[in-house]
Design a protein around this motif. Sequence first.
Motif, short mmCIF file in Angstrom:
data_model
loop_
_atom_site.label_atom_id
_atom_site.label_comp_id
_atom_site.label_asym_id
_atom_site.label_seq_id
_atom_site.Cartn_x
_atom_site.Cartn_y
_atom_site.Cartn_z
N VAL A 1 37.96 41.37 40.12
CA VAL A 1 38.32 40.76 39.45
C VAL A 1 39.93 40.79 40.29
CG1 VAL A 1 38.91 41.80 36.99
CG2 VAL A 1 36.89 42.76 38.15
N VAL B 1 35.23 44.25 33.20
CA VAL B 1 35.95 42.87 32.70
C VAL B 1 34.81 41.59 32.36
CG1 VAL B 1 37.83 41.40 33.86
CG2 VAL B 1 37.70 43.92 34.13
N VAL C 1 41.60 40.47 28.73
CA VAL C 1 41.89 41.52 29.41
C VAL C 1 43.44 40.71 29.39
CG1 VAL C 1 42.17 43.26 31.12
CG2 VAL C 1 40.04 42.48 30.53
N LEU D 1 42.84 43.96 38.78
CA LEU D 1 42.34 44.58 38.13
C LEU D 1 43.66 45.93 38.69
CD1 LEU D 1 40.48 46.28 36.64
CD2 LEU D 1 39.20 46.34 38.42
N SER E 1 45.82 44.05 35.41
CA SER E 1 44.59 44.44 33.57
C SER E 1 44.84 45.65 32.65
CB SER E 1 43.43 44.75 34.01
OG SER E 1 43.13 46.05 35.11
#
Length: 270
Positions: free
Chosen positions: A223, A194, A204, A226, A269
């Motif tokens: 992230v 990412v 993303v 995610l 994501s």
Amino acid sequence: MPSPSVPRPIVLVAPRLDSPPAPRAVQAIADRLAVAGYYLATGSWREPGLLPGLAVLQPAAVLALGPLDDPQLRAAVAALDVPVVETWGLPETPLDSVVTIDNAEAGRQAARHFAEKKFAQVACISADTPWERARREGFISAAAALGLTQVADIVQPEALQMNDGRMAFLRLLATNTIFDAVFCTSDLLAAAAVSEAHNRDLHVPQDLAVLGFTDDGSAPQWVQGLTTLGVDAADLGRRAAQLLLDRLDGEQPPGTQVTMEVVFEPRLST
């Protein structure tokens, strides 16, 4: 249960102690065993020259992070004639008991998720560990069965730092293939993918969907949003330590198998 009057060692066998998911699992194992009057004895047991030291140590038991797949090490551990718990993967012929994750099924779940989301061209990034190999193989077989086109399969020999993960993602980009989703078999690889995608102005999930596997819950912290599959390494460590104590107490028979549930956490994501 009564603690031994003199603490006895329990041998810990691990490929590495500084790479995920080992640290959280080892800490949980050590904490649980200490309460029962045991301590962990770690070492480079995979080095043939150190194997005689196992017998000299006279351990009460052995706990392995990952399968005991080295023939010499496996034979040395079996010769100790003590309870053994292997973790993370399911060996073809366990020495004793196992706390396992169905890693291949985790890979299959990843492929099914991509199929449900209508991603047609997919890639996989993995590291060369026994459990990540199983996730990768599960993903590849299920993707093919579901009619997904796998455009790239990147195996990073070692993934200990974010830069290793970035190198793996750059290797993926260097294949010059078009893909709309990538399955990463570890937290680190997913976070690096990412991060490096953002560095190249890839959005993303608009340009690229990323699905990771978490051993300790860290990937969603690195992230935000995610999507992950995974388990909690600390919980696995506690359950492995408890199973080993139960084996030492005779409360569980040889050959006991505990399978940890893989939890799917859909986020932004994908």
